[in-house]
Design a protein around this motif. Sequence first.
Motif, PDB file in Angstrom:
ATOM      1  N   ARG A  46      -8.919  -3.762   6.027  1.00 27.18           N
ATOM      2  CA  ARG A  46      -7.661  -4.442   5.754  1.00 27.18           C
ATOM      3  C   ARG A  46      -6.496  -3.540   6.121  1.00 27.18           C
ATOM      4  N   THR A  47      -5.521  -4.129   6.803  1.00 28.43           N
ATOM      5  CA  THR A  47      -4.346  -3.388   7.218  1.00 28.43           C
ATOM      6  C   THR A  47      -3.413  -3.177   6.038  1.00 28.43           C
ATOM      7  N   ASN A  48      -2.974  -1.947   5.846  1.00 30.58           N
ATOM      8  CA  ASN A  48      -2.027  -1.640   4.794  1.00 30.58           C
ATOM      9  C   ASN A  48      -0.640  -2.104   5.232  1.00 30.58           C
ATOM     10  N   GLN A  49       0.025  -2.924   4.412  1.00 36.10           N
ATOM     11  CA  GLN A  49       1.304  -3.501   4.775  1.00 36.10           C
ATOM     12  C   GLN A  49       2.499  -2.681   4.290  1.00 36.10           C
ATOM     13  N   LEU A  50       2.262  -1.535   3.683  1.00 35.32           N
ATOM     14  CA  LEU A  50       3.368  -0.670   3.268  1.00 35.32           C
ATOM     15  C   LEU A  50       4.194  -0.265   4.488  1.00 35.32           C
ATOM     16  N   GLY A  51       5.497  -0.444   4.386  1.00 33.96           N
ATOM     17  CA  GLY A  51       6.374  -0.104   5.488  1.00 33.96           C
ATOM     18  C   GLY A  51       6.429  -1.143   6.578  1.00 33.96           C
ATOM     19  N   VAL A  52       5.667  -2.217   6.427  1.00 35.81           N
ATOM     20  CA  VAL A  52       5.586  -3.248   7.458  1.00 35.81           C
ATOM     21  C   VAL A  52       6.063  -4.595   6.930  1.00 35.81           C
ATOM     22  N   ASP A 405      17.297   4.447   5.778  1.00 38.30           N
ATOM     23  CA  ASP A 405      16.813   5.819   5.671  1.00 38.30           C
ATOM     24  C   ASP A 405      15.320   5.743   5.379  1.00 38.30           C
ATOM     25  N   ASP A 406      14.722   6.850   4.961  1.00 44.11           N
ATOM     26  CA  ASP A 406      13.277   6.862   4.731  1.00 44.11           C
ATOM     27  C   ASP A 406      12.852   5.961   3.578  1.00 44.11           C
ATOM     28  N   ALA A 407      13.796   5.580   2.711  1.00 50.45           N
ATOM     29  CA  ALA A 407      13.429   4.858   1.498  1.00 50.45           C
ATOM     30  C   ALA A 407      13.857   3.399   1.479  1.00 50.45           C
ATOM     31  N   PHE A 408      14.919   3.038   2.199  1.00 51.16           N
ATOM     32  CA  PHE A 408      15.529   1.725   1.996  1.00 51.16           C
ATOM     33  C   PHE A 408      15.674   0.973   3.317  1.00 51.16           C
ATOM     34  N   ARG A 409      15.296  -0.310   3.287  1.00 54.28           N
ATOM     35  CA  ARG A 409      15.509  -1.180   4.431  1.00 54.28           C
ATOM     36  C   ARG A 409      15.891  -2.574   3.963  1.00 54.28           C
ATOM     37  N   THR A 410      16.515  -3.333   4.833  1.00 50.48           N
ATOM     38  CA  THR A 410      16.963  -4.679   4.511  1.00 50.48           C
ATOM     39  C   THR A 410      16.615  -5.630   5.646  1.00 50.48           C
ATOM     40  N   VAL A 411      16.461  -6.887   5.287  1.00 52.10           N
ATOM     41  CA  VAL A 411      16.313  -7.964   6.268  1.00 52.10           C
ATOM     42  C   VAL A 411      17.310  -9.052   5.876  1.00 52.10           C
ATOM     43  N   SER A 444      16.332  -9.937   2.145  1.00 58.52           N
ATOM     44  CA  SER A 444      15.234  -9.158   1.567  1.00 58.52           C
ATOM     45  C   SER A 444      15.657  -7.706   1.467  1.00 58.52           C
ATOM     46  N   LEU A 445      15.394  -7.117   0.295  1.00 59.26           N
ATOM     47  CA  LEU A 445      15.687  -5.705   0.035  1.00 59.26           C
ATOM     48  C   LEU A 445      14.365  -5.002  -0.240  1.00 59.26           C
ATOM     49  N   ILE A 446      14.103  -3.918   0.475  1.00 59.24           N
ATOM     50  CA  ILE A 446      12.851  -3.189   0.334  1.00 59.24           C
ATOM     51  C   ILE A 446      13.159  -1.731   0.045  1.00 59.24           C
ATOM     52  N   TYR A 447      12.590  -1.233  -1.052  1.00 55.59           N
ATOM     53  CA  TYR A 447      12.843   0.151  -1.463  1.00 55.59           C
ATOM     54  C   TYR A 447      11.519   0.859  -1.656  1.00 55.59           C
ATOM     55  N   GLY A 448      11.346   1.978  -0.948  1.00 54.68           N
ATOM     56  CA  GLY A 448      10.089   2.697  -1.035  1.00 54.68           C
ATOM     57  C   GLY A 448      10.221   4.182  -0.774  1.00 54.68           C
ATOM     58  N   PRO A 449      10.784   4.921  -1.703  1.00 58.02           N
ATOM     59  CA  PRO A 449      10.875   6.368  -1.511  1.00 58.02           C
ATOM     60  C   PRO A 449       9.540   7.070  -1.702  1.00 58.02           C
ATOM     61  N   TRP A 450       8.553   6.318  -2.220  1.00 56.10           N
ATOM     62  CA  TRP A 450       7.244   6.895  -2.488  1.00 56.10           C
ATOM     63  C   TRP A 450       6.320   6.649  -1.299  1.00 56.10           C
ATOM     64  N   ARG A 451       5.384   7.518  -1.114  1.00 53.84           N
ATOM     65  CA  ARG A 451       4.459   7.396   0.010  1.00 53.84           C
ATOM     66  C   ARG A 451       3.470   6.250  -0.199  1.00 53.84           C
ATOM     67  N   THR A 452       3.208   5.903  -1.454  1.00 47.12           N
ATOM     68  CA  THR A 452       2.144   4.938  -1.735  1.00 47.12           C
ATOM     69  C   THR A 452       2.636   3.665  -2.409  1.00 47.12           C
ATOM     70  N   ALA A 453       3.934   3.383  -2.375  1.00 44.44           N
ATOM     71  CA  ALA A 453       4.415   2.183  -3.071  1.00 44.44           C
ATOM     72  C   ALA A 453       5.741   1.724  -2.493  1.00 44.44           C
ATOM     73  N   GLU A 454       6.000   0.419  -2.633  1.00 44.47           N
ATOM     74  CA  GLU A 454       7.268  -0.195  -2.281  1.00 44.47           C
ATOM     75  C   GLU A 454       7.579  -1.288  -3.293  1.00 44.47           C
ATOM     76  N   VAL A 455       8.859  -1.568  -3.487  1.00 44.07           N
ATOM     77  CA  VAL A 455       9.276  -2.699  -4.301  1.00 44.07           C
ATOM     78  C   VAL A 455      10.171  -3.592  -3.442  1.00 44.07           C
ATOM     79  N   TYR A 456      10.167  -4.900  -3.770  1.00 45.44           N
ATOM     80  CA  TYR A 456      10.839  -5.891  -2.943  1.00 45.44           C
ATOM     81  C   TYR A 456      11.667  -6.831  -3.812  1.00 45.44           C
ATOM     82  N   ARG A 500       4.196  -3.399  -4.056  1.00 46.31           N
ATOM     83  CA  ARG A 500       2.954  -3.149  -3.325  1.00 46.31           C
ATOM     84  C   ARG A 500       2.609  -1.679  -3.486  1.00 46.31           C
ATOM     85  N   SER A 501       1.319  -1.398  -3.684  1.00 47.93           N
ATOM     86  CA  SER A 501       0.938  -0.016  -3.942  1.00 47.93           C
ATOM     87  C   SER A 501      -0.436   0.292  -3.357  1.00 47.93           C
ATOM     88  N   SER A 502      -0.611   1.545  -2.941  1.00 50.02           N
ATOM     89  CA  SER A 502      -1.928   2.070  -2.559  1.00 50.02           C
ATOM     90  C   SER A 502      -2.114   3.428  -3.237  1.00 50.02           C
TER      91      SER A 502
END
Length: 690
Positions: A46-52, A405-411, A444-456, A500-502
Amino acid sequence: MAPPKPCCSIKTTSIKSPLKYALLLALGSAQADDQILQRVLVDGSRTNQLGVADAASAGTVTQEELAARTVYRPGEMLEAVPGLVVSQHSGEGKANQFYLRGFNLDHGTDLRTTVDGMPVNQRSHAHGQGWTDLNFLIPELAVRLDYKKGPYSAEEGDFASAGTASVVYANRLLQGVASVSAGQNGYGRALVANSVDAGNGSLLYAVEAMHNDGPFTRPDDYQKLNAVLRYSEGYANNGFNVSLMVYKADWNSTDQIPLRAVQDGQIGRNDTIDNTDGGKAHRYSLSGTWRRTAEDSASRVNAYIIANQLDLWSNFTYFMEDPVHGDQFAQPDKRVTSGLNASHSWHHHTGTGNSETTVGVQLQNDNIFNGLYNTQARKTLSVTRQDHIVESSAGLFLENNTRWDDAFRTVVGARFDSYRFNVQSDLAANSGKAYDHLVSPSLSLIYGPWRTAEVYANFGSGFHSNDARGTTITIDPKTGLAADKVTPLVRSRGMELGARSSWLPGLQTSLSVYRLDFDSELVYIGDAGATEAGPPSRRYGVEFSNYYKPLKWLSVDLDLAYARARSRGYQEVGSYIPGAIEGTGQLALTADDGGPYSASLKLRYFGPRPLIEDNSVRSRSSMTLNGRFGWKIRKDLALELEAFNITNRRDSAIDYYYESQLKGEVAAVADIHFHPIESRSLRATLVKNF
């Protein structure tokens, strides 16, 4: 084999690893860099969707996962979407029933489904708005299933409020395949598919023939012939393909039956009341896709023309309307659908991240002839209505995806849709033209400063179109009474919070909580065999999805979903929505160490549902256990054994509550009408690769 999908915004000059590039193409990610790639490259199929992914409820199902699934019918491929249930209430050739996020989606309403960019939902259909017949799918050709839920994507339009499912076919096959299947209840299937070099490209062909009777007293006698011919050049991100698809089928219907007739011994669970119900269908399509990807831009164009025809005979009320001839009716539908989708994306780097802007246009025209006839044993007795419909739409969308930046993106996105309805009815009072348009924003607001998790956090507005005939109607053609027109385009509004978390090696988890409002609910009317516009509605829900690979040879899938659906405002009859699904669950175990043997089990839970607005009548839950065993006899030869409903449960595939009248009854009776799940059956498939 060519990569299955272009990554429209990748700076190809910066990607050194072919493996990384292939993964990005498979993911179809909007943006990518090495940091994202490190999060994507994980152990397991299964493809990990973190960051995608842009939402916790969005994802991609890979070819490997799709191939491992045990499906009774092609439409059940969509059950790879967490929380989605696919069932049937009639013969095998009829479009499936779909349930998702608190919706009884009937035959596809509010679930936008595409195959290689071609819409499967049929607008202003004779039997139900958004009719989604997936029987032309050939599972062996599917390389990916992309899904989204909620109206949060500017690219998606009509029918996309509850969710979208996009199936992508292969341009080339790594090796040819020939298979022969046989099973209980008259099941048989043969398939041959391969790719050969042709000119500067590749020619893919596939031919499928199938027959299935099912466990019913009067066999379904479902006969299907299916074929695909595709020529492609280049690669998925820089190339083109042209495809011809042909599908033909005919069948007998085993529609839902009244519970009282089974309980008093008049009929058995696998019997039918009107044994002349059935249908026949065909689908022919010609489509093409062209893609170009440069260093900082990408373009995509696909066009299609589809000819669909359905002749459907149903009898849901038996002898309530006509005690002499019975209540069978025909719903013929013949149409040509043509369309064009085009988009262009610009990608550029900023000081701390990167950004992509996409603009697109979507055009569709449906030229439709359909009707409603009173019939007996498939012979026409009278015509209730006949209509010629031309329904045209144009959609424009703009979407920006920025990694700040490395932690925050928007759509951020918006789309504009304009519709034109032209109805020529055999009753002049019901003829006319109607127009409507909508603007649908999304964020859409995506925040993920952690290597293994994101919140939406996702917000958006969408819509579904209503049947064109309802936009011009003034007189009910069946009763002769005055009828109210419906709103052509009905708005939906959604919001969702997710994560989302791994965090544990081998474990991928996603959680989403959502709300979805509709200005008007599309409700299936069981005794009429059609959908009607209903009151406004609101749904709350939570979804919990997990994929765990604790060992290299073992994977575990667990998906749970719960929804609360109610009509908004005061409703005299009650605020429950008939058929609205409340709870679903799937647990799947797959064992495959790469050796000669593999096995899988899948347990599916389909929860109870209200069948009437005051919730005084409810369906029971349904649970099925399916399994699969594979044996690689040698490198190019394999044997697969599949078992369905292993515990042989006597549950319902679907339940309705409405009035009907059997032969000999003096008056109509309100009752549960159900279609049973298929009894335990086994199938064996011999697969030869070449």
